[in-house]
Motif scaffolding. Structure first.
Motif, PDB file in Angstrom:
ATOM      1  N   ASN A   1      20.707 -15.603  -1.455  1.00  0.00           N
ATOM      2  CA  ASN A   1      19.311 -15.961  -2.148  1.00  0.00           C
ATOM      3  C   ASN A   1      18.244 -14.968  -1.788  1.00  0.00           C
ATOM      4  OD1 ASN A   1      17.933 -17.261  -3.889  1.00  0.00           O
ATOM      5  ND2 ASN A   1      17.155 -18.684  -2.161  1.00  0.00           N
ATOM      6  N   ASN A   2      17.922 -13.852  -2.422  1.00  0.00           N
ATOM      7  CA  ASN A   2      16.944 -13.203  -2.206  1.00  0.00           C
ATOM      8  C   ASN A   2      16.977 -12.416  -0.544  1.00  0.00           C
ATOM      9  OD1 ASN A   2      15.479 -13.798  -4.332  1.00  0.00           O
ATOM     10  ND2 ASN A   2      14.302 -15.427  -3.716  1.00  0.00           N
ATOM     11  N   ASN A   3      18.268 -12.012  -0.503  1.00  0.00           N
ATOM     12  CA  ASN A   3      18.666 -11.351   0.696  1.00  0.00           C
ATOM     13  C   ASN A   3      18.685 -12.364   2.026  1.00  0.00           C
ATOM     14  OD1 ASN A   3      19.247  -8.809  -0.394  1.00  0.00           O
ATOM     15  ND2 ASN A   3      16.894  -8.210  -0.162  1.00  0.00           N
ATOM     16  N   THR A   4      18.940 -13.569   1.563  1.00  0.00           N
ATOM     17  CA  THR A   4      19.113 -14.624   2.597  1.00  0.00           C
ATOM     18  C   THR A   4      20.316 -15.299   2.568  1.00  0.00           C
ATOM     19  OG1 THR A   4      16.626 -14.873   2.713  1.00  0.00           O
ATOM     20  CG2 THR A   4      17.974 -16.535   3.773  1.00  0.00           C
ATOM     21  N   ARG A   5      21.172 -15.401   3.500  1.00  0.00           N
ATOM     22  CA  ARG A   5      22.485 -16.103   3.438  1.00  0.00           C
ATOM     23  C   ARG A   5      22.082 -17.581   3.645  1.00  0.00           C
ATOM     24  NH1 ARG A   5      26.978 -15.648   7.920  1.00  0.00           N
ATOM     25  NH2 ARG A   5      25.130 -16.277   9.197  1.00  0.00           N
ATOM     26  N   LEU A   6      22.671 -18.158   2.432  1.00  0.00           N
ATOM     27  CA  LEU A   6      22.445 -19.756   2.230  1.00  0.00           C
ATOM     28  C   LEU A   6      23.930 -20.450   2.296  1.00  0.00           C
ATOM     29  CD1 LEU A   6      19.231 -20.204   0.127  1.00  0.00           C
ATOM     30  CD2 LEU A   6      19.482 -20.234   2.652  1.00  0.00           C
TER      31      LEU A   6
ATOM     32  N   LYS B   1      24.505 -29.286  -4.876  1.00  0.00           N
ATOM     33  CA  LYS B   1      23.997 -27.951  -5.067  1.00  0.00           C
ATOM     34  C   LYS B   1      22.870 -27.793  -4.122  1.00  0.00           C
ATOM     35  CE  LYS B   1      27.132 -27.447  -8.248  1.00  0.00           C
ATOM     36  NZ  LYS B   1      28.499 -26.962  -7.506  1.00  0.00           N
ATOM     37  N   LEU B   2      22.409 -28.388  -3.218  1.00  0.00           N
ATOM     38  CA  LEU B   2      21.441 -28.300  -2.294  1.00  0.00           C
ATOM     39  C   LEU B   2      22.031 -27.094  -1.329  1.00  0.00           C
ATOM     40  CD1 LEU B   2      20.172 -31.894  -1.319  1.00  0.00           C
ATOM     41  CD2 LEU B   2      19.205 -30.099  -2.825  1.00  0.00           C
ATOM     42  N   GLY B   3      20.789 -26.114  -0.835  1.00  0.00           N
ATOM     43  CA  GLY B   3      21.046 -24.946  -0.036  1.00  0.00           C
ATOM     44  C   GLY B   3      20.751 -25.097   1.116  1.00  0.00           C
ATOM     45  N   TYR B   4      21.223 -24.740   2.211  1.00  0.00           N
ATOM     46  CA  TYR B   4      20.948 -24.984   3.694  1.00  0.00           C
ATOM     47  C   TYR B   4      20.966 -23.300   4.334  1.00  0.00           C
ATOM     48  CZ  TYR B   4      21.529 -29.861   2.751  1.00  0.00           C
ATOM     49  OH  TYR B   4      21.344 -31.106   2.234  1.00  0.00           O
ATOM     50  N   ASP B   5      20.031 -23.174   5.298  1.00  0.00           N
ATOM     51  CA  ASP B   5      20.368 -22.069   6.011  1.00  0.00           C
ATOM     52  C   ASP B   5      21.197 -22.325   7.481  1.00  0.00           C
ATOM     53  OD1 ASP B   5      18.429 -23.529   7.559  1.00  0.00           O
ATOM     54  OD2 ASP B   5      16.944 -21.948   7.617  1.00  0.00           O
TER      55      ASP B   5
ATOM     56  N   GLU C   1      18.119 -37.885   5.546  1.00  0.00           N
ATOM     57  CA  GLU C   1      18.232 -37.404   6.816  1.00  0.00           C
ATOM     58  C   GLU C   1      18.741 -36.111   6.872  1.00  0.00           C
ATOM     59  OE1 GLU C   1      16.732 -38.132  10.068  1.00  0.00           O
ATOM     60  OE2 GLU C   1      15.744 -39.701   8.782  1.00  0.00           O
ATOM     61  N   ILE C   2      19.763 -35.692   6.012  1.00  0.00           N
ATOM     62  CA  ILE C   2      20.316 -34.365   5.692  1.00  0.00           C
ATOM     63  C   ILE C   2      19.649 -33.520   4.756  1.00  0.00           C
ATOM     64  CG2 ILE C   2      22.520 -33.263   4.973  1.00  0.00           C
ATOM     65  CD1 ILE C   2      24.133 -35.472   5.921  1.00  0.00           C
ATOM     66  N   THR C   3      19.265 -33.999   3.717  1.00  0.00           N
ATOM     67  CA  THR C   3      18.544 -33.389   2.602  1.00  0.00           C
ATOM     68  C   THR C   3      17.166 -32.992   3.092  1.00  0.00           C
ATOM     69  OG1 THR C   3      17.702 -35.323   1.566  1.00  0.00           O
ATOM     70  CG2 THR C   3      19.787 -34.272   0.794  1.00  0.00           C
ATOM     71  N   LYS C   4      16.683 -33.362   3.919  1.00  0.00           N
ATOM     72  CA  LYS C   4      15.143 -32.943   4.530  1.00  0.00           C
ATOM     73  C   LYS C   4      15.364 -31.526   4.971  1.00  0.00           C
ATOM     74  CE  LYS C   4      15.032 -35.033   8.990  1.00  0.00           C
ATOM     75  NZ  LYS C   4      14.351 -35.894   9.739  1.00  0.00           N
ATOM     76  N   HIS C   5      16.526 -30.974   5.454  1.00  0.00           N
ATOM     77  CA  HIS C   5      16.892 -29.743   6.003  1.00  0.00           C
ATOM     78  C   HIS C   5      17.030 -28.534   4.786  1.00  0.00           C
ATOM     79  CE1 HIS C   5      16.531 -31.432  10.270  1.00  0.00           C
ATOM     80  NE2 HIS C   5      17.181 -32.313   9.675  1.00  0.00           N
ATOM     81  N   ALA C   6      17.190 -29.017   3.429  1.00  0.00           N
ATOM     82  CA  ALA C   6      17.501 -28.263   2.604  1.00  0.00           C
ATOM     83  C   ALA C   6      16.355 -26.936   2.432  1.00  0.00           C
ATOM     84  CB  ALA C   6      17.729 -28.883   1.232  1.00  0.00           C
ATOM     85  N   VAL C   7      16.610 -25.894   2.118  1.00  0.00           N
ATOM     86  CA  VAL C   7      15.790 -24.695   1.844  1.00  0.00           C
ATOM     87  C   VAL C   7      15.772 -24.577   0.489  1.00  0.00           C
ATOM     88  CG1 VAL C   7      15.685 -24.265   4.257  1.00  0.00           C
ATOM     89  CG2 VAL C   7      17.386 -23.149   2.563  1.00  0.00           C
ATOM     90  N   LEU C   8      16.952 -24.925  -0.329  1.00  0.00           N
ATOM     91  CA  LEU C   8      16.945 -24.381  -1.601  1.00  0.00           C
ATOM     92  C   LEU C   8      17.397 -25.725  -2.381  1.00  0.00           C
ATOM     93  CD1 LEU C   8      17.410 -22.205  -3.913  1.00  0.00           C
ATOM     94  CD2 LEU C   8      19.768 -22.184  -3.552  1.00  0.00           C
ATOM     95  N   LYS C   9      16.661 -26.119  -3.558  1.00  0.00           N
ATOM     96  CA  LYS C   9      17.004 -27.309  -4.072  1.00  0.00           C
ATOM     97  C   LYS C   9      17.244 -26.854  -5.883  1.00  0.00           C
ATOM     98  CE  LYS C   9      14.143 -29.819  -1.191  1.00  0.00           C
ATOM     99  NZ  LYS C   9      13.323 -30.057  -0.413  1.00  0.00           N
TER     100      LYS C   9
END
Length: 52
Positions: free
Chosen positions: A7-12, A19-23, A44-52
């Motif tokens: 995602n924009n040269n970032t591995r997720l 379909k939530l994305g995490y680094d 508690e887990i989804t608060k760490h998502a960086v792609l929604k």
């Protein structure tokens, strides 16, 4: 199985269920496990998502 995406040269890492994305692959695996086990997302887990 967690899916790795670029995602924009970032591995997720993507939870294949919600379909939530995490680094961090650890959070993606935890998310996918929780989605399978409870058929819902964990705040508690989804608060760490960086792609929604």
């Amino acid at each position: 199985m967690v899916k790795e995406i670029d995602n924009n040269n970032t591995r997720l890492f993507l939870c294949e269920i919600c379909k939530l994305g995490y680094d961090d692959v650890k959070f993606a695996q935890m998310c996918e496990h929780h989605c399978n086990a409870s058929n819902s997302c964990s705040l508690e887990i989804t608060k760490h998502a960086v792609l929604k």
